[in-house]
Design a protein around this motif. Structure first.
Motif, mmCIF file in Angstrom:
data_model
loop_
_atom_site.group_PDB
_atom_site.id
_atom_site.type_symbol
_atom_site.label_atom_id
_atom_site.label_comp_id
_atom_site.label_asym_id
_atom_site.label_seq_id
_atom_site.Cartn_x
_atom_site.Cartn_y
_atom_site.Cartn_z
ATOM 1 N N ASP A 99 -0.601 -4.669 1.440
ATOM 2 C CA ASP A 99 0.338 -5.096 2.478
ATOM 3 C C ASP A 99 1.570 -4.194 2.469
ATOM 4 N N LEU A 100 1.930 -3.707 3.665
ATOM 5 C CA LEU A 100 3.127 -2.870 3.790
ATOM 6 C C LEU A 100 4.158 -3.572 4.661
ATOM 7 N N ARG A 101 5.420 -3.243 4.419
ATOM 8 C CA ARG A 101 6.449 -3.815 5.272
ATOM 9 C C ARG A 101 6.422 -3.169 6.649
ATOM 10 N N ASP A 102 6.918 -3.916 7.614
ATOM 11 C CA ASP A 102 6.824 -3.491 9.004
ATOM 12 C C ASP A 102 7.462 -2.127 9.248
ATOM 13 N N ASP A 103 8.648 -1.911 8.692
ATOM 14 C CA ASP A 103 9.397 -0.687 8.993
ATOM 15 C C ASP A 103 8.726 0.562 8.424
ATOM 16 N N LEU A 104 7.689 0.347 7.603
ATOM 17 C CA LEU A 104 6.964 1.506 7.091
ATOM 18 C C LEU A 104 5.822 1.890 8.029
ATOM 19 N N ASN A 105 5.639 1.071 9.047
ATOM 20 C CA ASN A 105 4.464 1.262 9.896
ATOM 21 C C ASN A 105 4.815 1.936 11.222
ATOM 22 N N ASP A 106 5.863 2.744 11.227
ATOM 23 C CA ASP A 106 6.230 3.380 12.492
ATOM 24 C C ASP A 106 5.575 4.751 12.647
ATOM 25 N N GLN A 107 4.632 5.049 11.778
ATOM 26 C CA GLN A 107 3.972 6.355 11.876
ATOM 27 C C GLN A 107 2.469 6.135 11.815
ATOM 28 N N ALA A 108 1.979 5.316 12.733
ATOM 29 C CA ALA A 108 0.562 4.936 12.711
ATOM 30 C C ALA A 108 -0.334 6.167 12.626
ATOM 31 N N GLY A 109 -1.376 6.050 11.856
ATOM 32 C CA GLY A 109 -2.308 7.164 11.722
ATOM 33 C C GLY A 109 -1.866 8.184 10.686
ATOM 34 N N GLN A 110 -0.693 7.979 10.137
ATOM 35 C CA GLN A 110 -0.166 8.957 9.183
ATOM 36 C C GLN A 110 -0.520 8.592 7.737
ATOM 37 N N TYR A 111 -1.101 7.451 7.552
ATOM 38 C CA TYR A 111 -1.429 7.042 6.189
ATOM 39 C C TYR A 111 -2.750 7.657 5.744
ATOM 40 N N GLN A 112 -2.815 7.924 4.475
ATOM 41 C CA GLN A 112 -3.990 8.576 3.922
ATOM 42 C C GLN A 112 -4.426 7.824 2.658
ATOM 43 N N LEU A 113 -5.710 7.561 2.601
ATOM 44 C CA LEU A 113 -6.262 6.905 1.426
ATOM 45 C C LEU A 113 -7.010 7.947 0.610
ATOM 46 N N TRP A 114 -6.779 7.963 -0.685
ATOM 47 C CA TRP A 114 -7.447 8.931 -1.550
ATOM 48 C C TRP A 114 -8.021 8.184 -2.758
ATOM 49 N N MET A 115 -9.278 8.502 -3.092
ATOM 50 C CA MET A 115 -9.915 7.828 -4.231
ATOM 51 C C MET A 115 -10.673 8.855 -5.084
ATOM 52 N N ARG A 116 -10.806 8.513 -6.352
ATOM 53 C CA ARG A 116 -11.609 9.362 -7.234
ATOM 54 C C ARG A 116 -12.373 8.488 -8.211
ATOM 55 N N ASP A 117 -13.658 8.827 -8.449
ATOM 56 C CA ASP A 117 -14.428 8.033 -9.420
ATOM 57 C C ASP A 117 -14.516 8.750 -10.767
ATOM 58 N N ASN A 118 -15.156 8.101 -11.740
ATOM 59 C CA ASN A 118 -15.190 8.654 -13.101
ATOM 60 C C ASN A 118 -16.088 9.880 -13.213
ATOM 61 N N ASN A 119 -16.873 10.155 -12.173
ATOM 62 C CA ASN A 119 -17.653 11.393 -12.168
ATOM 63 C C ASN A 119 -16.927 12.531 -11.454
ATOM 64 N N GLY A 120 -15.693 12.273 -11.032
ATOM 65 C CA GLY A 120 -14.910 13.320 -10.392
ATOM 66 C C GLY A 120 -15.101 13.423 -8.885
ATOM 67 N N ASN A 121 -15.923 12.541 -8.301
ATOM 68 C CA ASN A 121 -16.053 12.552 -6.834
ATOM 69 C C ASN A 121 -14.748 12.080 -6.205
ATOM 70 N N GLU A 122 -14.296 12.814 -5.182
ATOM 71 C CA GLU A 122 -13.087 12.401 -4.464
ATOM 72 C C GLU A 122 -13.442 11.991 -3.047
ATOM 73 N N PHE A 123 -12.782 10.943 -2.577
ATOM 74 C CA PHE A 123 -13.022 10.427 -1.220
ATOM 75 C C PHE A 123 -11.683 10.290 -0.512
ATOM 76 N N GLU A 124 -11.648 10.714 0.749
ATOM 77 C CA GLU A 124 -10.399 10.609 1.504
ATOM 78 C C GLU A 124 -10.642 9.987 2.857
ATOM 79 N N LYS A 125 -9.662 9.271 3.335
ATOM 80 C CA LYS A 125 -9.803 8.647 4.650
ATOM 81 C C LYS A 125 -8.419 8.463 5.246
ATOM 82 N N ALA A 126 -8.266 8.930 6.497
ATOM 83 C CA ALA A 126 -7.020 8.654 7.217
ATOM 84 C C ALA A 126 -7.083 7.227 7.732
ATOM 85 N N LEU A 127 -5.986 6.498 7.549
ATOM 86 C CA LEU A 127 -6.011 5.093 7.975
ATOM 87 C C LEU A 127 -5.365 4.940 9.348
#
Ligand SMILES: [Zn+2]
Lengths: 305, 265
Positions: free
Chosen positions: B237-265
């Motif tokens: 959950d993010l506060r409202d005033d942080l949401n004035d740049q829709a599409g600018q958020y980025q999700l980044w993940m990494r697993d224990n085998n070193g695979n990285e996954f990215e997704k723009a939110l």
């Protein structure tokens, strides 16, 4: 807290075990030749031994048709004695309406009769029966002693049966458990819905393919011509009132889950929501609601992405 | 049983007294509200000898019973301590792998997070919130379970073709938060999240999840452990005033085998 609870349970259990376990089943004649053995509208517990289900039998001139066998060998044995106290006729048809443990784990007591089930139900009992049986031991304890899965040996392939003066119709549905047998005795107008319909007790959803499928099946049931309805759980009722209640609950649950998913609620937040006031008086309403959220919410959540 | 409880109380008291220099007098009488036999052990493991107290404002939302031990819904809400949070450590006392996740919320986010996890048996679940003053605030809840969640192979099956061709695929959506204003990001990522405890299946799980804004600042960072359920569904959950740049958020993940996954939110 937990250890205190365990002590309490031990005390409780030892007092229960000191008397021989008995269901003391009784049968009520609800229509000509038609007897219902009504279970409690509770959850499985060591106190009720799993006797939370309705079983029923019809004594035709040729022999007995039995609908479901209960949750344990002990239940099945008592049920068989009960039938014997009503009639000397042989038990010609034993039916398992679906693969949930409270409906077939009494089969052992009827091994010398042919036991019928929808082909898919037979498959599901073969796949999951042992796990169900183990779970029942955990939930109700010693009542289950010596209970083992006895498969229904006869796939039910006919949709009609004439026995004595009674004409039965077998209706195959899927909404509650993936394979659900509904029996209509056209002679007496008694509809045995098993768990396709619950009445005054919240319904259970662990194996429903889809609430919308269940609702579609209920719409079919509503068109049938019958007088009395014997649900899988809850009291016998006249007319369609039990179908209407089950239908209303399913529609509400379906809507609740899709709206919650649309709002982005977490599963925990959905669990915390209050029940609709039309349903919070149903037996075990809160508990079954929480279980249903666990069974179903993920599908609604996935559909929303 | 009573003797065991007494003993437990005694142990708690003794350990509290031995650490009395760092601990307020009030704490000496605070005993675990869940009365879990593992509390002292897991507390040592996760918060050491730092000062702590049980705090009902740290909400641990759990169902009473784990209907599906491989997918137990868990939500932590530390909103009452927002702005003052260093990290939130979440664990299950009686799981074979106790740690579930650690959450590092940016001071500007709403410190509320939800996901699902696997449980092996009935257990206390803790969320310990470390505040900037160095004090831990511990929220607890008890979960009853029949068990088996950690030693059951994932249903997608490690080595099954489904995840091999879909590994890391991420779906996400944002939702306006009705009550307080703000926005919720919810996402689902395909991953078996194998614990390594099921027969002959090596551990394979996502370890890092980071939500970044356009300036590459980390707004929410999660360190996950093996008990997080397969195909994780996680919400921030993010506060409202942080949401004035829709599409600018980025999700980044990494697993224990070193695979990285990215997704723009
Ligand atoms: Zn059922």
């Amino acid at each position: 807290m937990k250890s205190l609870f365990a002590v309490f349970l031990l005390v409780l259990c030892s007092s229960v075990y000191s008397a021989p376990l008995q269901y003391n089943l009784t049968a009520r004649e609800i229509a000509k030749d038609t007897w219902v053995v009504e279970g409690k509208t509770e959850d499985f517990s060591p106190a009720n031994g799993g006797n939370i289900v309705n079983t029923a039998f019809v004594v035709t001139g040729d022999g007995v048709v039995l609908i479901d066998t209960g949750p344990s060998l002990r239940y099945g044995t008592e049920l068989r004695q009960l039938i014997g106290s009503v009639t000397d006729k042989p038990i010609l048809y034993v039916l398992n309406t679906h693969h949930h443990p409270d409906h077939f784990l009494g089969n052992q007591a009827f091994q010398d009769s042919p036991i019928y089930a929808l082909p898919e139900t037979g498959k599901l009992i073969a796949q999951q029966g042992n796990a169900f049986s183990e779970n029942m031991y955990r939930l109700v304890g010693d009542w289950m002693r010596s209970t083992e899965v006895h498969l229904p040996g006869q796939p039910l392939s006919v949709s009609q049966l004439k026995l004595g003066q009674h004409r039965f119709r077998f209706i195959s549905m899927t909404g509650h458990a993936g394979a659900d047998l509904v029996v209509l005795d056209e002679t007496t107008g008694v509809l045995f819905t098993a768990d396709m319909v619950f009445y005054q007790r919240a319904l259970t959803t662990p194996h429903t393919p889809d609430l919308k499928q269940w609702i579609a099946d209920l719409k079919r049931l509503e068109t049938l011509d019958f007088k009395l309805l014997v649900p899988g759980h809850g009291p016998v009722s006249e007319g369609r009132v039990a179908i209407v209640q089950t239908h209303a609950y399913l529609s509400w649950l379906d809507k609740r889950l899709s709206q919650a998913a649309e709002q982005g609620l977490s599963m925990n937040e959905v669990i915390e929501l209050p029940l609709d006031k039309h349903f919070d008086q149903l037996a075990v309403a809160r508990k079954e609601y929480v279980r249903s959220v666990a069974h179903l919410y993920e599908r609604y959540e996935n559909a929303m992405f | 049983m009573m003797i065991r409880l007494l003993l437990l109380t005694l142990l708690v008291t003794v350990s509290a007294v031995s650490a009395v220099s760092a601990v307020s007098a009030v704490q000496a009488v605070e005993s675990d509200p869940i009365q879990s036999p593992m509390w002292d052990y897991t507390r040592q493991q996760f918060i050491g000898s730092a000062p702590y107290h049980f705090d009902e404002r740290v909400k641990v939302l759990l169902p009473a019973f784990a209907e599906n031990p491989t997918q137990v819904p868990l939500q932590i809400d530390a909103t009452a301590l927002a702005g003052d949070i260093e990290r939130i450590v979440v664990w299950a006392d009686l799981n074979p792998i106790q740690h579930i996740f650690t959450y590092y919320p940016h001071p500007d986010v709403i410190p509320k997070v939800s996901l699902r996890f696997k449980v092996q048996q009935g257990t206390a679940v803790r969320a310990a919130v470390l505040t900037q003053s160095g004090v831990w605030h511990v929220g607890s809840a008890y979960l009853d379970a029949a068990g088996g969640g950690c030693t059951t192979p994932s249903t997608t099956g490690n080595g099954s073709p489904f995840w091999e061709s879909h590994l890391g695929e991420t779906q996400s959506r944002s939702f306006p938060l009705a009550s307080k204003g703000g926005v919720r990001f919810k996402f689902r990522v395909i991953h078996p999240m194998d614990t390594g405890l099921a027969d002959a299946i090596p551990e394979f799980y996502i370890q890092q999840v980071i939500l970044q804004n356009a300036k590459k600042e980390s707004l929410a960072r999660l360190e996950l452990s093996q008990p997080v359920a397969e195909n994780p569904v996680i919400s921030f959950d993010l506060r409202d005033d942080l949401n004035d740049q829709a599409g600018q958020y980025q999700l980044w993940m990494r697993d224990n085998n070193g695979n990285e996954f990215e997704k723009a939110l």
